[in-house]
Write a protein that holds these residues in place. Structure first.
Motif, PDB file in Angstrom:
ATOM      1  N   THR A 171       0.835  -1.196   0.000  1.00  0.00           N
ATOM      2  CA  THR A 171       0.000   0.000   0.000  1.00  0.00           C
ATOM      3  C   THR A 171       0.874   1.252   0.000  1.00  0.00           C
ATOM      4  O   THR A 171       2.021   1.225   0.455  1.00  0.00           O
ATOM      5  CB  THR A 171      -0.921   0.022   1.236  1.00  0.00           C
ATOM      6  N   SER A 172       0.332   2.358  -0.501  1.00  0.00           N
ATOM      7  CA  SER A 172       1.093   3.606  -0.572  1.00  0.00           C
ATOM      8  C   SER A 172       1.153   4.272   0.801  1.00  0.00           C
ATOM      9  O   SER A 172       0.341   3.977   1.690  1.00  0.00           O
ATOM     10  CB  SER A 172       0.459   4.552  -1.590  1.00  0.00           C
ATOM     11  N   GLN A 173       2.111   5.164   0.956  1.00  0.00           N
ATOM     12  CA  GLN A 173       2.257   5.868   2.226  1.00  0.00           C
ATOM     13  C   GLN A 173       1.019   6.708   2.523  1.00  0.00           C
ATOM     14  O   GLN A 173       0.576   6.793   3.668  1.00  0.00           O
ATOM     15  CB  GLN A 173       3.509   6.761   2.191  1.00  0.00           C
ATOM     16  N   ASP A 174       0.474   7.325   1.507  1.00  0.00           N
ATOM     17  CA  ASP A 174      -0.730   8.125   1.679  1.00  0.00           C
ATOM     18  C   ASP A 174      -1.891   7.393   1.021  1.00  0.00           C
ATOM     19  O   ASP A 174      -2.096   7.476  -0.190  1.00  0.00           O
ATOM     20  CB  ASP A 174      -0.557   9.515   1.051  1.00  0.00           C
ATOM     21  N   CYS A 175      -2.637   6.645   1.814  1.00  0.00           N
ATOM     22  CA  CYS A 175      -3.708   5.826   1.246  1.00  0.00           C
ATOM     23  C   CYS A 175      -5.077   6.269   1.763  1.00  0.00           C
ATOM     24  O   CYS A 175      -6.008   5.468   1.826  1.00  0.00           O
ATOM     25  CB  CYS A 175      -3.473   4.346   1.547  1.00  0.00           C
ATOM     26  N   SER A 176      -5.170   7.513   2.152  1.00  0.00           N
ATOM     27  CA  SER A 176      -6.453   8.018   2.638  1.00  0.00           C
ATOM     28  C   SER A 176      -7.494   7.943   1.527  1.00  0.00           C
ATOM     29  O   SER A 176      -7.235   8.284   0.373  1.00  0.00           O
ATOM     30  CB  SER A 176      -6.304   9.468   3.115  1.00  0.00           C
ATOM     31  N   GLN A 178      -8.605   5.253   0.273  1.00  0.00           N
ATOM     32  CA  GLN A 178      -8.475   3.992  -0.451  1.00  0.00           C
ATOM     33  C   GLN A 178      -8.966   2.845   0.434  1.00  0.00           C
ATOM     34  O   GLN A 178      -8.895   2.913   1.657  1.00  0.00           O
ATOM     35  CB  GLN A 178      -7.017   3.751  -0.854  1.00  0.00           C
ATOM     36  N   HIS A 182      -4.066  -0.864   5.811  1.00  0.00           N
ATOM     37  CA  HIS A 182      -2.877  -0.250   6.396  1.00  0.00           C
ATOM     38  C   HIS A 182      -2.152   0.562   5.329  1.00  0.00           C
ATOM     39  O   HIS A 182      -2.039   0.129   4.182  1.00  0.00           O
ATOM     40  CB  HIS A 182      -1.921  -1.320   6.960  1.00  0.00           C
ATOM     41  N   CYS A 183      -1.632   1.728   5.699  1.00  0.00           N
ATOM     42  CA  CYS A 183      -0.884   2.572   4.765  1.00  0.00           C
ATOM     43  C   CYS A 183       0.614   2.314   4.891  1.00  0.00           C
ATOM     44  O   CYS A 183       1.116   2.021   5.982  1.00  0.00           O
ATOM     45  CB  CYS A 183      -1.159   4.056   5.035  1.00  0.00           C
TER      46      CYS A 183
END
Length: 476
Positions: A171-176, A178, A182-183
């Motif tokens: 997952t990407s660091q900024d996964c808000s 999505q 977990h990010c």
């Protein structure tokens, strides 16, 4: 199913010596569900002829005088049971319970090491499943190789959903916003297996930071350069780690101390066992361990080959087992972690005829169109999709690409004769299309079901059905 049990000490090496291995079940047991020691079942073939020859016996057979009584004693609900029980207390306490089928008894074999081997049929196994699951969790159960009577056949749709949810995904660091749990995390089985920081540290230790920096994804580079970079990453993984070829994973002295084990000779597979607690953390994501016997030692030695899915455990095999990573499953999951951590978009691919690899998104060499490209980490090969059919001679059936939220049928990419694969798989095209659609709908909208009371974070909590499923796909 064979198991060894010691309530005080659990499973230990003494239980696995040559004098503690059960012999195959006797062949004198009833060989048909239509037959028993007392005669023939009315639905059995040839019953009419058999009945004529045994008519006098059937007419003279004496039936039990009461449904509450049998030849071994009295039913607890029968009139006068209390008085009868008092007079038979000794017999009740000392009675040995046998598993009966007619008058035939399922045998018990007492081995020289003091362990009792039991041979059970399907009905008894079903009744004992809770106990067997508990024994699995306590590492006192070894599920042997071959047809597994504990495995309840999973539906095809359930298999696809399970495989998708078990696939790796970074997952990407900024996964808000999505739909990810977990990010900045590599998840495996929808649970966190490694943070980006942990993964980068392990990869830097293994391959060197300079090498990793030189092979990060850069969309500005042309198709040829991107493929060169991915090929270099696959080669680095393959040449850094060893493929496990069923040899001994240790080289201790034999019991006599006069010789070393030959680690190059094949070992004997005993079965699957829950992973050792030291290798069974959430980060390890250990599915199970293969219990194997090193027959080249003076006295046969046993060891466990853990089947890791977690990336930290996979790259950590450089310490745990001297750079022996595993087989195609382990290499593919490690290859996914390596590429995804450097910015390459990848996904997990499984061939139902027992192989695993990944695909990477790359631009086409001529058109520049970006699409999924075959990459096999265990072979160090890029963009050679027909190698399995043409080079290996595989009779392909179905191949699927997975993420935790999507399944795609990709067999046509890997065969030059797709109609032949359709005939071999035995599933019509329209039905397969419907099943894949149903799987994707479930992955998008259905919450995964956890077993009562806990989530599956270690091998001891896995169901025996799940172990059986993965032992099938991880056979090579």
């Amino acid at each position: 199913v064979m198991w060894v049990s010691d309530q005080k000490r659990g499973l230990n090496a003494n239980h696995l010596q040559s004098d503690c291995m059960p012999t195959p079940p006797p062949t004198s047991l009833p060989n048909s569900r239509h037959e028993d020691s007392g005669g023939k079942h009315p639905n059995a073939p040839g019953y009419g002829k058999w009945e004529k020859g045994n008519k006098s016996k059937l007419l003279s057979a004496k039936l039990p005088s009461s449904r509450h009584e049998d030849s071994d004693g009295k039913h607890p609900n029968a009139p006068g049971y209390g008085k009868w029980a008092k007079g038979n207390k000794t017999n009740l306490l000392s009675a040995k319970r046998n598993i009966n089928r007619g008058n035939a008894t399922m045998p018990l074999e007492t081995l020289p090491c003091g362990v009792t081997a039991s041979y059970l049929q399907t009905a008894q196994l079903e009744a004992m499943k809770p106990q067997l699951h508990q024994m699995w969790a306590e590492r006192r159960l070894v599920v042997g190789h071959g047809p597994n009577p504990l495995h309840q056949r999973m539906g095809f749709l359930d298999i696809l959903v399970h495989l998708a949810r078990s696939s790796p995904f970074l997952t990407s660091q900024d996964c808000s916003g999505q739909n990810v749990p977990h990010c900045g995390t590599l998840i495996s089985g929808l649970k966190p297996a490694a943070s980006m920081a942990q993964l980068h540290h392990d990869l830097s230790t293994t391959f060197g930071q300079e090498f990793l920096n030189a092979h990060k994804f850069d969309p500005k580079k042309d198709a040829h350069e991107q493929r060169r970079q991915v090929q270099a990453l696959l080669a680095a993984l393959k040449h850094s780690f060893s493929f496990y070829r069923q040899g001994c994973l240790f080289a201790p002295k034999s019991a006599s101390g006069s010789a070393e084990c030959d680690v190059h000779k094949p070992t004997e597979a005993i079965g699957q066992i829950a992973c050792d607690p030291e290798t069974d953390t959430m980060a390890d994501d250990c599915m199970y361990a293969e219990l194997r016997r090193c027959t080249s030692c003076g006295d046969a030695r046993f060891f466990e080959y853990a089947r890791f899915h977690g990336p930290l455990a996979l790259f950590g095999t450089r310490h745990r087992r001297d750079w022996v990573m595993g087989q195609c499953e382990e290499f593919s999951r490690a290859g996914y972690a390596l590429l995804a951590s450097l910015g390459w978009e990848a996904r997990y691919v499984l061939d139902f005829t027992d192989h695993v690899w990944i695909e990477v998104k790359l631009p086409h060499l001529e058109t520049g169109t970006i699409g999924w490209v075959h990459a096999d980490p265990s072979e160090g090969v890029l963009d050679s999709p027909l190698m399995y059919e043409n080079g290996w001679g595989k009779q392909l059936t179905m191949i699927f690409a997975f993420t935790p939220w999507n399944v795609e049928h990709v067999t046509q990419t890997y065969t030059a004769n797709y109609p032949e694969t359709v005939l071999r798989r035995g599933i019509p095209e329209n039905l397969l299309h419907d099943v894949v659609q149903a799987a994707n709908k479930r992955l998008q909208y259905e919450l995964p079901i956890s077993k009562w009371g806990y989530a599956t974070f270690s091998s001891k909590n896995r169901s025996l059905e799940e172990v059986s499923l993965w032992s099938h796909f991880q056979a090579n």
